[in-house]
Every structure is written in structure tokens, then in C-alpha cells.
Design an enzyme around this catalytic site. Structure first.
Site, short mmCIF file in Angstrom:
data_model
loop_
_atom_site.label_atom_id
_atom_site.label_comp_id
_atom_site.label_asym_id
_atom_site.label_seq_id
_atom_site.Cartn_x
_atom_site.Cartn_y
_atom_site.Cartn_z
N ARG A 240 0.84 -1.19 0.00
CA ARG A 240 0.00 0.00 0.00
C ARG A 240 0.88 1.25 0.00
O ARG A 240 1.94 1.27 0.64
CB ARG A 240 -0.90 0.03 1.25
N HIS B 273 -0.81 0.25 -9.69
CA HIS B 273 -1.49 -0.72 -8.82
C HIS B 273 -1.94 -1.91 -9.66
O HIS B 273 -3.12 -2.29 -9.68
CB HIS B 273 -2.67 -0.08 -8.10
P1 NAP Z 1 -1.56 -11.70 4.99
O1 NAP Z 1 -1.64 -13.12 4.52
O2 NAP Z 1 -2.55 -11.21 5.96
O3 NAP Z 1 -0.09 -11.53 5.60
C1 NAP Z 1 0.30 -10.38 6.27
C2 NAP Z 1 1.72 -10.56 6.81
O4 NAP Z 1 2.17 -9.31 7.37
C3 NAP Z 1 1.79 -11.60 7.94
O5 NAP Z 1 3.00 -12.34 7.85
C4 NAP Z 1 1.81 -10.72 9.20
O6 NAP Z 1 2.48 -11.27 10.31
C5 NAP Z 1 2.61 -9.52 8.70
N1 NAP Z 1 2.35 -8.35 9.54
C6 NAP Z 1 1.17 -7.74 9.80
N2 NAP Z 1 1.36 -6.71 10.66
C7 NAP Z 1 2.68 -6.70 10.95
C8 NAP Z 1 3.49 -5.88 11.79
N3 NAP Z 1 2.97 -4.90 12.52
N4 NAP Z 1 4.80 -6.15 11.86
C9 NAP Z 1 5.35 -7.18 11.15
N5 NAP Z 1 4.64 -7.98 10.33
C10 NAP Z 1 3.32 -7.74 10.24
O7 NAP Z 1 -1.59 -10.71 3.74
P2 NAP Z 1 -1.32 -11.03 2.20
O8 NAP Z 1 -2.46 -11.75 1.62
O9 NAP Z 1 0.04 -11.61 2.07
O10 NAP Z 1 -1.37 -9.54 1.58
C11 NAP Z 1 -0.49 -8.52 1.99
C12 NAP Z 1 -0.91 -7.19 1.42
O11 NAP Z 1 -0.59 -7.10 0.03
C13 NAP Z 1 -2.40 -6.87 1.44
O12 NAP Z 1 -2.83 -6.46 2.71
C14 NAP Z 1 -2.51 -5.76 0.41
O13 NAP Z 1 -2.35 -4.51 1.03
C15 NAP Z 1 -1.33 -6.01 -0.53
N6 NAP Z 1 -1.77 -6.37 -1.90
C16 NAP Z 1 -1.37 -5.58 -2.93
C17 NAP Z 1 -1.74 -5.91 -4.22
C18 NAP Z 1 -1.28 -5.10 -5.39
O14 NAP Z 1 -1.73 -5.31 -6.51
N7 NAP Z 1 -0.35 -4.18 -5.23
C19 NAP Z 1 -2.53 -7.04 -4.46
C20 NAP Z 1 -2.91 -7.82 -3.36
C21 NAP Z 1 -2.52 -7.47 -2.08
P3 NAP Z 1 1.95 -12.63 11.03
O15 NAP Z 1 2.31 -13.73 10.03
O16 NAP Z 1 2.75 -12.70 12.25
O17 NAP Z 1 0.48 -12.46 11.21
C1 GLV Z 2 -5.20 -5.22 -4.02
O1 GLV Z 2 -4.46 -4.33 -3.80
C2 GLV Z 2 -5.73 -6.08 -3.00
O2 GLV Z 2 -5.53 -5.82 -1.82
O3 GLV Z 2 -6.41 -7.06 -3.38
#
Ligand code: NAP
Ligand code: GLV
Length: 310
Positions: free
Chosen positions: A225, A273
Site C-alpha cells: 500500500r 497498482h
Molecule cells: P496476509 O496473509 O494477511 O499476511 C500479512 C503478513 O504481514 C503476515 O505475515 C503478518 O504477520 C505480517 N504483519 C502484519 N502486521 C505486521 C506488523 N505490525 N509487523 C510485522 N509484520 C506484520 O496478507 P497477504 O495476503 O500476504 O497480503 C499482503 C498485502 O498485500 C495486502 O494487505 C494488500 O495490502 C497487498 N496487496 C497488494 C496488491 C497489489 O496489486 N499491489 C494485491 C494484493 C494485495 P503474522 O504472520 O505474524 O500475522
Molecule cells: C489489491 O491491492 C488487493 O488488496 O487485493
């Protein structure tokens, strides 16, 4: 089961409904704002809430996000806090994100921006090429996306590291956690990749303090983000050479305003994005599973923990 879909596309081009009807023929799909008998609607599928949504749907039992990150929904005071919120874990989106991460990592590892600039200037100079095991990759966020991207980077032989909130053990990855682990994680990171969720704890995390803790000449890949980044601090780190380059997919304001310095910064590569998009065809089975869970009164999969903020 009646579901309302909030979509920017016209219902005639919607890809969600045909796949949902194929997997769940009894589903009754309605498109916002034509909700029909609102009392029958039990679930809503949306990226962001339009005005009046929750006032018009008094019997909602669940909210389904069409994305992985739910910061826009959790940050919206109009969204009732008692409703369970499920986010998407879409295999196609995960694969696309890993492709994006591999692309940007290899780009920086193989000094592609340097060679691209040389081509523009007709300069023939070969630079020493570090071996992958000398290149330390640091993944912030070891969730669905961060762990898959590390898995895809593994065959290249990079020195992989990762940082999360709670401790993790991942084969072939040096892991760090919590505030205590952050400085040690950053000190061993040449290419920093951000795949954290946006929460109160992670907003503005990429600031001068964090960037200064990286080795001089490190690279940043931000595909989580825009609000993880303090833009002025990132620009200062790029201008001073503390950071050698940044690949940015996400921004405070999207679309990125035309006058923003990122557009023309020689050390910035940007995409709109577009790193990883939801694919309704691969995401629908999860929604349908959750719709059946709503019907059965069972807990949802990929339920967002509102107290953690992700
Ligand atoms: P997820 O499965 O919820 O994983 C989040 C990770 O971040 C977990 O390992 C969590 O730790 C860690 N985390 C959360 N808060 C933290 C903190 N304060 N300090 C250290 N680590 C922390 O999320 P995901 O599915 O991988 O997605 C991640 C993000 O990618 C989304 O939230 C979104 O913003 C972004 N995204 C972007 C796009 C794009 O097109 N650019 C597309 C999709 C998603 P724990 O394992 O200990 O819980
Ligand atoms: C895209 O940024 C998503 O969070 O799915």
C-alpha cells in the site's frame, strides 16, 4: 441466499455472477443499487462501500471483500463492526504477485536500470555482477503473498530473509519478527520487498529511520500500500543514494497525480497498482464456500481479525 454485488462494471460484463451461478445454482444475485427486497439480502461482495449500503441492507450477515487487503473497508467508519468480514486469498492473484516480485527483484539484481540508462546514452560499460547468494532479499510480511513470492525467488539462489509480526520458521529463509527483529532484518537486506497489510502499526513504516537501517545502495519494492511509505523520506533516500532504486506499484493517491515527482524520478520504476489483480474465476470458489458457511452458520474462511487489522 441473496447476495448483493457492488461493482464498477455494468452487470452485463460482470464475471463474478456467471461463475457463482455455475457453482451455486440457487444463489440469488443482485447488483447495487438494485437490491430488490432488501430484507432478503444476507451478504455483500465489494471493494469499497457505496453511500447508503448498510442502511439499505438491514439483514446482512457477512461482508466479502473482492481484494486481499481490507484496509479501505476497516478504515471506513460506515461499515458495521459486528459483521464478519472475509478477505480474498486468490491463487491467481498470489501467482501474479509472485511474478511481479520476481520481475522487480531480478531487474534490480541484474542492474537493469543502469543498463537501460546506458543504452539511452550509447554507453558500453560492463559492471561487476553480484552472485545471487550475495544478494540479500528481505520480505516484509510473511503471509499468503510474501511466502509465495519467497518460494518463487528460492530457485535463483538469493539469500532470503523475512520479517513478520509473530515468529515464523520457513525452510531456506532467515526469519525475524516484531519490533526487536526489525533492525537486524533491515541490516541484512539489499532488496527490501513490502507485502505487509496496511494497519495502524504499519502505516508510514517506510520512513527515514527504516530506510537508513538498510545497507547503502539498497533497493525497495513496494507492492502493498502507498500509505506504508512516507513519500518525502523515500524521495530523500533516493536522492541521497541511500536507496539505489525503488519499484512502486501503490501510492497514497491513486491514480498518482500527474505532477507527482515519482513519475519522472530517474530511480523510480512505477506501475499503476497492477502488480496482482483479483481473478473472479479463481476467487469465486472461496466466496461460494463462504456463502454456504453463512447459510450453515459456520465461521468464514479468510476471516479478517479486526483487532489485528488484517
Ligand atoms: P496476509 O496473509 O494477511 O499476511 C500479512 C503478513 O504481514 C503476515 O505475515 C503478518 O504477520 C505480517 N504483519 C502484519 N502486521 C505486521 C506488523 N505490525 N509487523 C510485522 N509484520 C506484520 O496478507 P497477504 O495476503 O500476504 O497480503 C499482503 C498485502 O498485500 C495486502 O494487505 C494488500 O495490502 C497487498 N496487496 C497488494 C496488491 C497489489 O496489486 N499491489 C494485491 C494484493 C494485495 P503474522 O504472520 O505474524 O500475522
Ligand atoms: C489489491 O491491492 C488487493 O488488496 O487485493
Amino acid at each position: 441466499m441473496a447476495l448483493v454485488i457492488v461493482s464498477r462494471v455494468h452487470p452485463s460484463s460482470d464475471v463474478w455472477a456467471p461463475e457463482m451461478r455455475r457453482l451455486m445454482p440457487e444463489i440469488d444475485i443482485r447488483y447495487w443499487p438494485d437490491v430488490g427486497n432488501a430484507a432478503e439480502v444476507e451478504a455483500v461482495l465489494m471493494w469499497q462501500a457505496p453511500d447508503g449500503l448498510f442502511e439499505r441492507l438491514p439483514n446482512l450477515k457477512a461482508i466479502f471483500a473482492t481484494g486481499a487487503g481490507v484496509d479501505a473497508i476497516l478504515g471506513d467508519a460506515r461499515v458495521p463492526k459486528h459483521l464478519p468480514l472475509a478477505r480474498l486469498v486468490d491463487p491467481s492473484m498470489t501467482a501474479e504477485m509472485s511474478e511481479y516480485v520476481v520481475l522487480q527483484t531480478l531487474r534490480f539484481h541484474r542492474q537493469e536500470p543502469t543498463y537501460a540508462a546506458q543504452q539511452r546514452d550509447r554507453v558500453w560499460t560492463v559492471h561487476p555482477q553480484p552472485h545471487p547468494e550475495e544478494r540479500r532479499i528481505g520480505m516484509m510480511g510473511l503471509g499468503e503473498l510474501g511466502q509465495d513470492a519467497l518460494r518463487m525467488l528460492k530457485p535463483f539462489g538469493f539469500a532470503l530473509g523475512g520479517w513478520s509480526r509473530t515468529p515464523k520458521t520457513i525452510d531456506g529463509v532467515e526469519t525475524f519478527s516484531g519490533a526487536d527483529g526489525l533492525q537486524r532484518f533491515l541490516a541484512r537486506t539489499d532488496i527490501l520487498i513490502n507485502l505487509l497489510p496496511l494497519t495502524a502499526e504499519t502505516e508510514n513504516i517506510i520512513d527515514t529511520k527504516l530506510l537508513s537501517a538498510l545497507p547503502k545502495g539498497a533497493f525497495l519494492v513496494n507492492c502493498a500500500r502507498g500509505r506504508h511509505v512516507v513519500d518525502a523520506d523515500l524521495l530523500a533516500a533516493l536522492d541521497s543514494g541511500q536507496l539505489a532504486g525503488a519499484a512502486l506499484d501503490v501510492f497514497h493517491q491513486e491514480p498518482l497525480p500527474g505532477e507527482h515527482p515519482y513519475w519522472s524520478h530517474p530511480r523510480v520504476i512505477l506501475t499503476p497498482h497492477a502488480a496482482a489483480l483479483t481473478n473472479p474465476l479463481t476467487a469465486t470458489p472461496q466466496i461460494v464456500d463462504n456463502l454456504r458457511r453463512v447459510e450453515a452458520g459456520q465461521p468464514l474462511v479468510n476471516l479478517v481479525d479486526r483487532s489485528r487489522g488484517y
